[in-house]
Write a protein that holds these residues in place. Structure first.
Motif, PDB file in Angstrom:
ATOM      1  N   GLN A   1       1.228  -1.143  -0.235  1.00  0.00           N
ATOM      2  CA  GLN A   1      -0.376  -0.194   0.380  1.00  0.00           C
ATOM      3  C   GLN A   1       1.419   1.334  -0.151  1.00  0.00           C
ATOM      4  OE1 GLN A   1      -2.580  -2.201  -0.288  1.00  0.00           O
ATOM      5  NE2 GLN A   1      -3.691  -0.556   0.449  1.00  0.00           N
ATOM      6  N   LEU A   2       1.064   2.108  -1.082  1.00  0.00           N
ATOM      7  CA  LEU A   2       1.561   2.991  -1.391  1.00  0.00           C
ATOM      8  C   LEU A   2       1.867   4.357  -0.553  1.00  0.00           C
ATOM      9  CD1 LEU A   2       2.306   3.132  -5.576  1.00  0.00           C
ATOM     10  CD2 LEU A   2       3.579   2.132  -3.015  1.00  0.00           C
ATOM     11  N   ASN A   3       2.420   4.295   0.952  1.00  0.00           N
ATOM     12  CA  ASN A   3       2.618   6.075   0.856  1.00  0.00           C
ATOM     13  C   ASN A   3       3.243   7.273   0.385  1.00  0.00           C
ATOM     14  OD1 ASN A   3       3.663   7.525   3.522  1.00  0.00           O
ATOM     15  ND2 ASN A   3       4.449   5.642   4.267  1.00  0.00           N
ATOM     16  N   PHE A   4       2.169   8.438   0.718  1.00  0.00           N
ATOM     17  CA  PHE A   4       2.080   9.546   0.023  1.00  0.00           C
ATOM     18  C   PHE A   4       2.816  10.565   0.649  1.00  0.00           C
ATOM     19  CE2 PHE A   4      -2.716   9.331  -0.324  1.00  0.00           C
ATOM     20  CZ  PHE A   4      -2.467   7.875  -1.054  1.00  0.00           C
ATOM     21  N   PHE A   5       3.795  10.566   1.250  1.00  0.00           N
ATOM     22  CA  PHE A   5       4.934  10.759   1.797  1.00  0.00           C
ATOM     23  C   PHE A   5       6.005  11.111   1.161  1.00  0.00           C
ATOM     24  CE2 PHE A   5       9.091  11.631   4.831  1.00  0.00           C
ATOM     25  CZ  PHE A   5       9.124  13.022   5.334  1.00  0.00           C
ATOM     26  N   SER A   6       6.512  12.436   0.517  1.00  0.00           N
ATOM     27  CA  SER A   6       7.351  13.191  -0.076  1.00  0.00           C
ATOM     28  C   SER A   6       8.676  12.655  -0.323  1.00  0.00           C
ATOM     29  CB  SER A   6       7.728  14.718  -0.115  1.00  0.00           C
ATOM     30  OG  SER A   6       5.934  15.272  -0.376  1.00  0.00           O
ATOM     31  N   GLU A   7       9.229  12.477   0.700  1.00  0.00           N
ATOM     32  CA  GLU A   7      10.631  11.799   0.711  1.00  0.00           C
ATOM     33  C   GLU A   7      11.010  10.145   0.580  1.00  0.00           C
ATOM     34  OE1 GLU A   7      14.025  11.158   3.953  1.00  0.00           O
ATOM     35  OE2 GLU A   7      12.590  13.043   4.568  1.00  0.00           O
ATOM     36  N   PHE A   8       9.175   9.423  -0.003  1.00  0.00           N
ATOM     37  CA  PHE A   8       9.307   8.095   0.035  1.00  0.00           C
ATOM     38  C   PHE A   8       8.923   7.705  -1.387  1.00  0.00           C
ATOM     39  CE2 PHE A   8       7.841   6.517   4.702  1.00  0.00           C
ATOM     40  CZ  PHE A   8       9.367   7.109   5.283  1.00  0.00           C
ATOM     41  N   LEU A   9       8.979   8.691  -1.655  1.00  0.00           N
ATOM     42  CA  LEU A   9       8.312   9.147  -3.301  1.00  0.00           C
ATOM     43  C   LEU A   9       9.189   9.547  -4.020  1.00  0.00           C
ATOM     44  CD1 LEU A   9       4.691  10.496  -3.046  1.00  0.00           C
ATOM     45  CD2 LEU A   9       5.149   8.533  -3.405  1.00  0.00           C
ATOM     46  N   ASP A  10       9.802  11.231  -3.926  1.00  0.00           N
ATOM     47  CA  ASP A  10      10.601  11.323  -4.713  1.00  0.00           C
ATOM     48  C   ASP A  10      11.844  12.139  -4.106  1.00  0.00           C
ATOM     49  OD1 ASP A  10      11.738  13.396  -5.994  1.00  0.00           O
ATOM     50  OD2 ASP A  10      10.829  15.558  -5.767  1.00  0.00           O
ATOM     51  N   SER A  11      13.137  11.043  -4.459  1.00  0.00           N
ATOM     52  CA  SER A  11      14.121  10.957  -4.065  1.00  0.00           C
ATOM     53  C   SER A  11      15.442  12.389  -4.089  1.00  0.00           C
ATOM     54  CB  SER A  11      15.584  10.242  -4.816  1.00  0.00           C
ATOM     55  OG  SER A  11      15.140  10.185  -5.959  1.00  0.00           O
ATOM     56  N   THR A  12      14.538  14.152  -4.748  1.00  0.00           N
ATOM     57  CA  THR A  12      15.034  14.884  -5.351  1.00  0.00           C
ATOM     58  C   THR A  12      14.415  15.775  -3.896  1.00  0.00           C
ATOM     59  OG1 THR A  12      13.735  15.256  -6.323  1.00  0.00           O
ATOM     60  CG2 THR A  12      15.627  14.366  -7.609  1.00  0.00           C
ATOM     61  N   TYR A  13      13.743  15.187  -3.116  1.00  0.00           N
ATOM     62  CA  TYR A  13      12.832  16.063  -2.388  1.00  0.00           C
ATOM     63  C   TYR A  13      13.755  16.518  -1.361  1.00  0.00           C
ATOM     64  CZ  TYR A  13       9.886  17.555   1.213  1.00  0.00           C
ATOM     65  OH  TYR A  13       8.743  17.958   2.696  1.00  0.00           O
ATOM     66  N   ASN A  14      14.336  15.854  -0.568  1.00  0.00           N
ATOM     67  CA  ASN A  14      14.924  16.584   0.826  1.00  0.00           C
ATOM     68  C   ASN A  14      16.010  17.706   0.030  1.00  0.00           C
ATOM     69  OD1 ASN A  14      13.451  15.218   2.292  1.00  0.00           O
ATOM     70  ND2 ASN A  14      15.589  13.340   2.358  1.00  0.00           N
ATOM     71  N   LYS A  15      16.945  17.577  -1.562  1.00  0.00           N
ATOM     72  CA  LYS A  15      17.553  18.392  -2.117  1.00  0.00           C
ATOM     73  C   LYS A  15      16.734  19.905  -2.108  1.00  0.00           C
ATOM     74  CE  LYS A  15      20.991  19.215  -5.671  1.00  0.00           C
ATOM     75  NZ  LYS A  15      20.915  18.998  -6.822  1.00  0.00           N
ATOM     76  N   ARG A  16      15.984  20.175  -2.118  1.00  0.00           N
ATOM     77  CA  ARG A  16      14.830  20.795  -1.967  1.00  0.00           C
ATOM     78  C   ARG A  16      14.192  21.579  -1.289  1.00  0.00           C
ATOM     79  NH1 ARG A  16      12.386  17.657  -6.067  1.00  0.00           N
ATOM     80  NH2 ARG A  16      10.376  17.785  -5.003  1.00  0.00           N
ATOM     81  N   VAL A  17      13.880  20.965  -0.402  1.00  0.00           N
ATOM     82  CA  VAL A  17      13.706  21.064   1.194  1.00  0.00           C
ATOM     83  C   VAL A  17      14.752  21.730   2.040  1.00  0.00           C
ATOM     84  CG1 VAL A  17      13.029  20.711   3.281  1.00  0.00           C
ATOM     85  CG2 VAL A  17      11.561  19.590   1.167  1.00  0.00           C
ATOM     86  N   ASN A  18      15.608  21.565   1.907  1.00  0.00           N
ATOM     87  CA  ASN A  18      17.552  21.799   1.988  1.00  0.00           C
ATOM     88  C   ASN A  18      18.358  23.106   2.211  1.00  0.00           C
ATOM     89  OD1 ASN A  18      17.288  19.798   4.305  1.00  0.00           O
ATOM     90  ND2 ASN A  18      18.981  18.685   2.677  1.00  0.00           N
ATOM     91  N   ALA A  19      17.909  23.051   0.611  1.00  0.00           N
ATOM     92  CA  ALA A  19      18.003  25.049   0.209  1.00  0.00           C
ATOM     93  C   ALA A  19      17.135  25.383   0.324  1.00  0.00           C
ATOM     94  CB  ALA A  19      17.903  24.129  -1.738  1.00  0.00           C
ATOM     95  N   PHE A  20      16.035  25.453   0.545  1.00  0.00           N
ATOM     96  CA  PHE A  20      14.754  26.414   0.942  1.00  0.00           C
ATOM     97  C   PHE A  20      15.688  26.965   2.189  1.00  0.00           C
ATOM     98  CE2 PHE A  20      11.398  27.273   2.627  1.00  0.00           C
ATOM     99  CZ  PHE A  20      10.600  27.896   2.432  1.00  0.00           C
ATOM    100  N   ILE A  21      15.657  25.760   3.289  1.00  0.00           N
ATOM    101  CA  ILE A  21      15.818  26.271   4.845  1.00  0.00           C
ATOM    102  C   ILE A  21      17.104  26.869   4.855  1.00  0.00           C
ATOM    103  CG2 ILE A  21      16.478  25.159   6.694  1.00  0.00           C
ATOM    104  CD1 ILE A  21      14.874  22.137   5.976  1.00  0.00           C
ATOM    105  N   ALA A  22      18.045  26.154   3.891  1.00  0.00           N
ATOM    106  CA  ALA A  22      18.946  27.540   3.948  1.00  0.00           C
ATOM    107  C   ALA A  22      18.694  28.791   3.251  1.00  0.00           C
ATOM    108  CB  ALA A  22      19.976  26.869   3.212  1.00  0.00           C
ATOM    109  N   ARG A  23      17.802  28.504   2.677  1.00  0.00           N
ATOM    110  CA  ARG A  23      17.860  30.240   2.248  1.00  0.00           C
ATOM    111  C   ARG A  23      16.807  31.003   3.029  1.00  0.00           C
ATOM    112  NH1 ARG A  23      16.845  27.882  -3.084  1.00  0.00           N
ATOM    113  NH2 ARG A  23      14.194  28.056  -2.733  1.00  0.00           N
ATOM    114  N   HIS A  24      16.423  30.514   3.877  1.00  0.00           N
ATOM    115  CA  HIS A  24      15.475  31.003   4.897  1.00  0.00           C
ATOM    116  C   HIS A  24      15.017  31.215   6.059  1.00  0.00           C
ATOM    117  CE1 HIS A  24      13.531  33.188   1.139  1.00  0.00           C
ATOM    118  NE2 HIS A  24      13.472  32.036   0.560  1.00  0.00           N
TER     119      HIS A  24
END
Length: 382
Positions: free
Chosen positions: A242-265
């Motif tokens: 049964q597939l999980n909806f968590f972005s981190e388990f669906l998209d391997s590039t998600y954390n990279k985008r989030v970390n860059a956003f956090i660093a900017r703000h």
């Protein structure tokens, strides 16, 4: 082009049996003092009114606590969560019905109610006692996730196996746990478990297993996701992921985008953190402050459909379903913001070319099949 005479996605969704095998609203929201029969929009992914709006027929509510709840605490806290669900159902008899069997589920749905099951997420909650499995079964629990991120003394988790922490796989007691669950009719849930535990279970179980909230590792390499070899083994067993909806388990590039956003703000985020907002309220405040940037952080709903496509290709159409992990995740794909959005999955599946009978399998039919393939022991269910 879609046939203009074909049923609408709303019609297909409404008539299909919709099942979600993992929702954390009990431990993360209800046990924090909020009520599921209130409007929790902006505070949680889930409440009863929004579940109904999303077309939910059978919701499996996860009973969860982490490793900080040790012996003498975990079992009691699990029971308190089941108490909370029972209290919610008692207050809302026309909306929610706790069910223990597929037959009771059908009765609830026919009466226009949401059917509710419970699944215990974490083998540490049985506190090393087989009798506690019997107790949970008597209370209506119909799956046990053998581990959370923490291993038990008898089964190793994916997180610990990847880190090389301790022994791997099932012990003799772990095999007894699986055998007891098989005899009772409780589904063995293999989300969170390590690969060695996964394969040890498949060698032990006599029934189809459940993977209640995980995704495909080939599309998103993560210890919580299943490899193609595991998906093939799952299909051979007759089980379902049964597939999980968590972005981190669906998209391997998600954390990279989030970390860059956090660093900017960083400074803006620190200001919001001081306001001590709830998870969703914090997210909403942040997203309103930086709408253009945050709109690009989460993957699109199409990424979830990519995972469905992959599982269907590798394991077959009979071995995939939905286990959102709502209220246990910090980020879901764009288009799947809360429990009202399940119809968008049906719409997306139609647009990918899935036929109605296969959509019905994905939305709930596959789970019902393995639930029926794990019949309860008549003596235990009295």
């Amino acid at each position: 082009m879609l046939n203009s005479c074909a049923p609408s996605y709303q019609s297909i969704h409404q008539k299909a049996l919709l099942v979600d095998t993992h929702n954390d609203v009990l431990s993360q929201v209800v046990m924090e003092g909020k009520a599921m029969d209130q409007d929790l929009t902006g505070q949680a992914h889930t409440d009863l009114a929004r579940l109904k709006k999303g077309g939910m027929d059978l919701q499996v509510f996860a009973v969860f606590c982490d490793e900080t709840y040790g012996p003498g605490k975990a079992f009691a806290f699990a029971n308190a969560q089941i108490d909370s669900l029972e209290a919610t159902a008692k207050r809302n008899p026309k909306q929610l019905q706790i069910v223990h069997s597929p037959e009771q589920m059908q009765e609830a749905i026919k009466a226009g109610k949401i059917a509710a099951l419970t699944g215990v997420e974490g083998g540490h909650m049985i506190e090393e006692k087989l009798d506690n499995i019997d107790h949970f079964y008597q209370r209506g629990v119909r799956y046990l996730t053998l581990t959370w991120n923490n291993s038990t003394t008898w089964a190793s988790s994916a997180a610990d196996e990847v880190k090389g922490n301790g022994r791997k796989g099932l012990t003799d007691f772990g095999r007894q746990v699986v055998q007891r669950m098989n005899s009772l009719g409780m589904l063995v849930d293999l989300s969170h478990v390590g690969e060695k535990t996964f394969y040890d279970v498949l060698e032990t179980t006599t029934k189809p297993v459940l993977v209640s909230h995980s995704c495909a590792a080939s599309l998103c390499p993560h210890s919580r996701n299943l490899t193609d070899d595991q998906l093939k083994a799952l299909a051979k067993n007759g089980g379902v992921i049964q597939l999980n909806f968590f972005s981190e388990f669906l998209d391997s590039t998600y954390n990279k985008r989030v970390n860059a956003f956090i660093a900017r703000h960083k400074e803006d985020i620190e200001v919001l953190e001081k306001q001590k907002l709830s998870g969703l309220a914090f997210r909403d405040a942040l997203y309103k402050k930086f709408p253009e940037e945050t709109a690009t952080l989460n993957p699109h709903i199409s990424v979830l459909i990519d995972h469905i496509d992959h599982v269907v290709k590798v394991a077959g159409i009979d071995h995939v379903g939905l286990g959102s992990d709502y209220d246990g995740i910090s980020s879901a794909p764009t288009g799947l913001e809360d429990v009202t959005t399940y119809p968008m999955i049906t719409k997306a599946l139609i647009e990918r070319g899935y036929k109605r009978k296969d959509i019905e399998k994905i939305l709930g039919g596959n789970f019902i099949r393995i639930w029926k393939a794990n019949p309860g022991n008549a003596a235990a269910s009295k």
